[in-house]
Motif scaffolding. Sequence first.
Motif, PDB file in Angstrom:
ATOM      1  N   UNK A  57      -6.947  27.635 -10.395  1.00 27.08           N
ATOM      2  CA  UNK A  57      -5.848  27.314  -9.489  1.00 27.08           C
ATOM      3  C   UNK A  57      -6.168  26.104  -8.631  1.00 27.08           C
ATOM      4  N   UNK A  58      -7.452  25.802  -8.482  1.00 25.63           N
ATOM      5  CA  UNK A  58      -7.861  24.594  -7.761  1.00 25.63           C
ATOM      6  C   UNK A  58      -7.966  23.389  -8.682  1.00 25.63           C
ATOM      7  N   UNK A  59      -7.673  23.592  -9.965  1.00 24.53           N
ATOM      8  CA  UNK A  59      -7.760  22.502 -10.920  1.00 24.53           C
ATOM      9  C   UNK A  59      -9.177  22.184 -11.344  1.00 24.53           C
ATOM     10  N   UNK A  60     -10.074  23.160 -11.195  1.00 23.13           N
ATOM     11  CA  UNK A  60     -11.480  22.977 -11.533  1.00 23.13           C
ATOM     12  C   UNK A  60     -11.848  23.897 -12.688  1.00 23.13           C
ATOM     13  N   UNK A  96      -1.387  31.508  -2.132  1.00 24.08           N
ATOM     14  CA  UNK A  96      -0.529  31.047  -1.043  1.00 24.08           C
ATOM     15  C   UNK A  96      -0.408  29.522  -0.990  1.00 24.08           C
ATOM     16  N   UNK A  97      -1.194  28.810  -1.777  1.00 24.06           N
ATOM     17  CA  UNK A  97      -1.125  27.348  -1.769  1.00 24.06           C
ATOM     18  C   UNK A  97       0.253  26.875  -2.241  1.00 24.06           C
ATOM     19  N   UNK A  98       0.750  25.736  -1.702  1.00 25.99           N
ATOM     20  CA  UNK A  98       2.057  25.228  -2.127  1.00 25.99           C
ATOM     21  C   UNK A  98       2.116  25.006  -3.642  1.00 25.99           C
ATOM     22  N   UNK A  99       3.184  25.462  -4.248  1.00 25.00           N
ATOM     23  CA  UNK A  99       3.439  25.280  -5.682  1.00 25.00           C
ATOM     24  C   UNK A  99       2.443  26.014  -6.586  1.00 25.00           C
ATOM     25  N   UNK A 100       1.633  26.879  -6.041  1.00 22.37           N
ATOM     26  CA  UNK A 100       0.626  27.571  -6.860  1.00 22.37           C
ATOM     27  C   UNK A 100       1.275  28.372  -7.979  1.00 22.37           C
ATOM     28  N   UNK A 101       2.415  28.955  -7.730  1.00 23.44           N
ATOM     29  CA  UNK A 101       3.054  29.799  -8.725  1.00 23.44           C
ATOM     30  C   UNK A 101       3.855  29.000  -9.749  1.00 23.44           C
ATOM     31  N   UNK A 102       4.215  27.774  -9.413  1.00 28.87           N
ATOM     32  CA  UNK A 102       5.017  26.961 -10.333  1.00 28.87           C
ATOM     33  C   UNK A 102       4.161  26.128 -11.284  1.00 28.87           C
ATOM     34  N   UNK A 103       2.926  25.826 -10.906  1.00 25.88           N
ATOM     35  CA  UNK A 103       2.065  25.015 -11.768  1.00 25.88           C
ATOM     36  C   UNK A 103       1.660  25.802 -13.005  1.00 25.88           C
ATOM     37  N   UNK A 114       1.809  29.951 -12.886  1.00 28.11           N
ATOM     38  CA  UNK A 114       1.105  30.747 -11.891  1.00 28.11           C
ATOM     39  C   UNK A 114       1.633  32.163 -11.805  1.00 28.11           C
ATOM     40  N   UNK A 115       2.948  32.325 -11.926  1.00 29.97           N
ATOM     41  CA  UNK A 115       3.539  33.668 -11.882  1.00 29.97           C
ATOM     42  C   UNK A 115       3.002  34.535 -13.014  1.00 29.97           C
ATOM     43  N   UNK A 116       2.948  33.976 -14.218  1.00 31.75           N
ATOM     44  CA  UNK A 116       2.439  34.743 -15.353  1.00 31.75           C
ATOM     45  C   UNK A 116       0.937  34.995 -15.218  1.00 31.75           C
TER      46      UNK A 116
END
Length: 197
Positions: A57-60, A96-103, A114-116
């Motif tokens: 989720x942090x792109x790492x 809770x990060x912005x757009x975390x669920x949409x990426x 993120x939702x899945x």
Amino acid sequence: MAHDFSMDLAAVFDRTADIISHIEPDEWDRPTPCSEWNVREVVAHLVLGNRAYVSRMRGEPPERSPFPRPGDDDVLGDDPARTYRCSAASLLDEIEAPDAMERTYELPFTTVTGEAALRIRMTDNLVHGWDLSRATGHPLHYSDDVILRLAEDLAPMVGRLPRDGEYFGPIEEIPDGARPIDVLAALLGRKVGAETG
């Protein structure tokens, strides 16, 4: 309005941590229904899995595989329940990060939103919590409502899951009167049997 599965995930984390906190010293080496892993390795997998999701989720890239092998260093420390809770809290913070669920995120067997990803993480914790309960005899206190919401959402995916045994086994027979957690376990390759406790 879509259901907020982050609240359900937090509840699942809390109940799984409760099971882990009750594991006795002589129970850590017991075999589990997840046949490749004993109790300690299942808990290590949950911790490593939560940490891997935080990294993604942090792109790492994850620092290490979420699939522990015999002889791996112990990631659980002196207080496995606390280690697990910390890994869960870190993931809930990332959600809770912005757009975390949409990426979108790359998982070992698929690419998902993120939702899945949240639902897959919840499923992993539920089914491995079931494994720990079966191995140790400690009771499960997962909410049937949480599991039923998750099962309804996952239903379209169940038939498309890889069933090669690496991630999921074949769907097993579901006994009459099985609780929602047992149905979920059977759908993901666990032999539930006549007992549902």
